[in-house]
Scaffold this motif. Structure first.
Motif, PDB file in Angstrom:
ATOM      1  N   ASP A 143      -0.581   4.320 -47.979  1.00 35.49           N
ATOM      2  CA  ASP A 143       1.389   3.342 -47.628  1.00 35.49           C
ATOM      3  C   ASP A 143       1.038   4.013 -46.008  1.00 35.49           C
ATOM      4  O   ASP A 143       1.406   3.666 -45.237  1.00 35.49           O
ATOM      5  CB  ASP A 143       1.549   4.780 -48.341  1.00 35.49           C
ATOM      6  N   LEU A 144       0.091   4.935 -46.193  1.00 37.66           N
ATOM      7  CA  LEU A 144       0.143   5.312 -44.243  1.00 37.66           C
ATOM      8  C   LEU A 144      -1.546   5.449 -44.401  1.00 37.66           C
ATOM      9  O   LEU A 144      -2.285   5.650 -44.845  1.00 37.66           O
ATOM     10  CB  LEU A 144       0.544   6.602 -43.829  1.00 37.66           C
ATOM     11  N   VAL A 145      -2.002   4.492 -42.941  1.00 36.66           N
ATOM     12  CA  VAL A 145      -2.492   5.178 -42.573  1.00 36.66           C
ATOM     13  C   VAL A 145      -2.580   5.746 -40.267  1.00 36.66           C
ATOM     14  O   VAL A 145      -2.297   4.396 -40.046  1.00 36.66           O
ATOM     15  CB  VAL A 145      -3.530   3.970 -41.987  1.00 36.66           C
ATOM     16  N   THR A 146      -3.647   6.478 -40.738  1.00 39.74           N
ATOM     17  CA  THR A 146      -4.231   7.001 -39.389  1.00 39.74           C
ATOM     18  C   THR A 146      -5.141   6.471 -38.057  1.00 39.74           C
ATOM     19  O   THR A 146      -5.982   6.941 -39.173  1.00 39.74           O
ATOM     20  CB  THR A 146      -3.545   8.085 -38.799  1.00 39.74           C
ATOM     21  N   LEU A 147      -5.181   6.158 -37.191  1.00 34.36           N
ATOM     22  CA  LEU A 147      -6.338   5.756 -36.878  1.00 34.36           C
ATOM     23  C   LEU A 147      -6.536   5.879 -35.142  1.00 34.36           C
ATOM     24  O   LEU A 147      -5.794   6.030 -34.751  1.00 34.36           O
ATOM     25  CB  LEU A 147      -6.735   4.150 -36.571  1.00 34.36           C
ATOM     26  N   CYS A 148      -7.795   6.910 -34.924  1.00 34.80           N
ATOM     27  CA  CYS A 148      -8.027   7.411 -33.464  1.00 34.80           C
ATOM     28  C   CYS A 148      -9.364   6.827 -32.982  1.00 34.80           C
ATOM     29  O   CYS A 148     -10.187   7.744 -33.594  1.00 34.80           O
ATOM     30  CB  CYS A 148      -7.513   8.734 -33.338  1.00 34.80           C
ATOM     31  N   ALA A 149      -9.632   5.615 -32.088  1.00 35.65           N
ATOM     32  CA  ALA A 149     -11.001   5.935 -32.254  1.00 35.65           C
ATOM     33  C   ALA A 149     -11.312   5.745 -30.710  1.00 35.65           C
ATOM     34  O   ALA A 149      -9.840   4.172 -30.289  1.00 35.65           O
ATOM     35  CB  ALA A 149     -11.221   4.299 -32.931  1.00 35.65           C
ATOM     36  N   GLY A 150     -12.052   4.853 -30.100  1.00 33.53           N
ATOM     37  CA  GLY A 150     -12.388   4.734 -29.155  1.00 33.53           C
ATOM     38  C   GLY A 150     -12.942   5.291 -27.497  1.00 33.53           C
ATOM     39  O   GLY A 150     -13.582   4.859 -26.704  1.00 33.53           O
ATOM     40  N   GLY A 151     -12.688   6.885 -28.007  1.00 33.18           N
ATOM     41  CA  GLY A 151     -12.220   7.934 -27.407  1.00 33.18           C
ATOM     42  C   GLY A 151     -13.822   8.149 -27.095  1.00 33.18           C
ATOM     43  O   GLY A 151     -14.461   8.446 -26.102  1.00 33.18           O
ATOM     44  N   ASN A 152     -14.680   8.464 -27.838  1.00 30.32           N
ATOM     45  CA  ASN A 152     -16.603   8.439 -27.605  1.00 30.32           C
ATOM     46  C   ASN A 152     -16.770   7.428 -26.952  1.00 30.32           C
ATOM     47  O   ASN A 152     -17.693   7.496 -26.385  1.00 30.32           O
ATOM     48  CB  ASN A 152     -17.478   8.321 -29.023  1.00 30.32           C
ATOM     49  N   ASP A 153     -16.137   5.815 -26.742  1.00 28.19           N
ATOM     50  CA  ASP A 153     -16.809   4.908 -26.072  1.00 28.19           C
ATOM     51  C   ASP A 153     -16.458   4.918 -25.105  1.00 28.19           C
ATOM     52  O   ASP A 153     -17.565   4.684 -24.142  1.00 28.19           O
ATOM     53  CB  ASP A 153     -16.549   3.926 -26.781  1.00 28.19           C
ATOM     54  N   ILE A 154     -14.676   5.294 -24.816  1.00 26.76           N
ATOM     55  CA  ILE A 154     -14.611   5.665 -22.910  1.00 26.76           C
ATOM     56  C   ILE A 154     -15.734   6.374 -22.266  1.00 26.76           C
ATOM     57  O   ILE A 154     -15.915   6.513 -21.328  1.00 26.76           O
ATOM     58  CB  ILE A 154     -12.763   5.877 -23.252  1.00 26.76           C
TER      59      ILE A 154
END
Length: 271
Positions: free
Chosen positions: A86-97
């Motif tokens: 029902d619910l997805v949380t996505l936090c990604a890209g910080g380690n790339d930046i």
């Protein structure tokens, strides 16, 4: 969209990301018995709160510390699509930046592809902007790249109907007490406030206000502050730089702490 605090019978929730979502450095009180510390973090706290307010919550946390966005897209997103929660949380890209040469434009294109795949499942998707690093001397030079990435994330969220947790505007996180000793990961209190912010976004009856001011605190004397800086550089900054230079990650060899959708028992958890 309807809230998650309205007595729904069953909710399934999958959290994706890196150390931020794994929960470093917010340890559980109990030991895992494996010799590795088990972290709680804002996503576990959110799931626990939902378990107290809904009939049943099934929860998986696929996040692993140190992961770059391609690794998250290749390993975590397909599993989330398979689970179709029902619910997805996505936090990604910080380690790339934050890496030398990190390209916010290229990273955002990978992020958009991940969101597109997740959106096709019909899940409600919550994404996170990067934090404003202007208050951190070592990270201050990254503000421009993070701001650029944030603009891309908002455009992606608008296109795919995602909810956005605006970490950049959470000034309460600019207090040193929101951060653990490594100054790279949130403290337990920092994680608690993030969980409250997400509860608010989901209309899930947050039990407290994430905006509550910090208690008054005397500043550290100059000498003590410099000693603290030296300890941090020796214990955390130098090893972090070493991993970046050698291509190693703190998540090498680690697996997700909650790889399957499992029911949470709300009575176990404290606020």
């Amino acid at each position: 969209m309807s809230g998650f605090g309205n007595g729904r019978d069953i909710i399934s929730y999958v959290a994706l990301g890196d150390s931020f979502t794994e929960g470093m450095n917010d340890p559980y009180a109990e030991s895992t018995g494996t010799g590795q510390e088990r972290y709680r973090g804002w996503a576990d706290r959110l799931a626990e709160h939902l378990a107290r307010t809904c009939g049943e919550v099934r929860y998986a946390n696929l996040a692993v510390r140190g992961k770059l966005i391609r690794e998250i897209v290749q390993r975590q997103v397909p599993r989330a699509v398979e689970l179709a929660p029902d619910l997805v949380t996505l936090c990604a890209g910080g380690n790339d930046i934050i890496r030398p040469g990190g390209d916010p434009d290229a990273t955002a294109r990978i992020f958009e592809a991940a969101v597109r795949r997740l959106a096709a499942t019909g899940s409600r998707i919550v994404v996170f902007t990067g934090m404003d690093t202007g208050f951190q001397p070592v990270m201050r030079h990254l503000r421009g790249k993070i701001a650029t990435y944030n603009m891309h994330l908002r455009a992606v969220a608008d296109e795919h109907g995602c909810d956005v947790v605006d970490l950049w505007s959470m000034r309460v996180l600019q207090d040193r007490r929101a951060w653990s000793g490594d100054r790279l990961h949130l403290s337990a209190e920092g994680h608690r406030r993030i969980a409250l912010r997400v509860c608010e976004l989901l209309d899930a009856c947050p039990p407290a206000d994430w905006r509550d001011p910090w208690p008054a605190e005397e500043p550290l004397p100059w000498r003590a502050a410099r000693q603290d800086d030296l300890h941090w550089a020796r214990e955390f900054l130098v090893p972090w730089i070493g991993r970046r230079l050698t291509g190693r990650s703190s998540g090498d060899g680690r697996t997700a702490k909650r790889p399957e959708l499992e029911r949470l028992e709300p009575a176990r958890y404290r606020n």
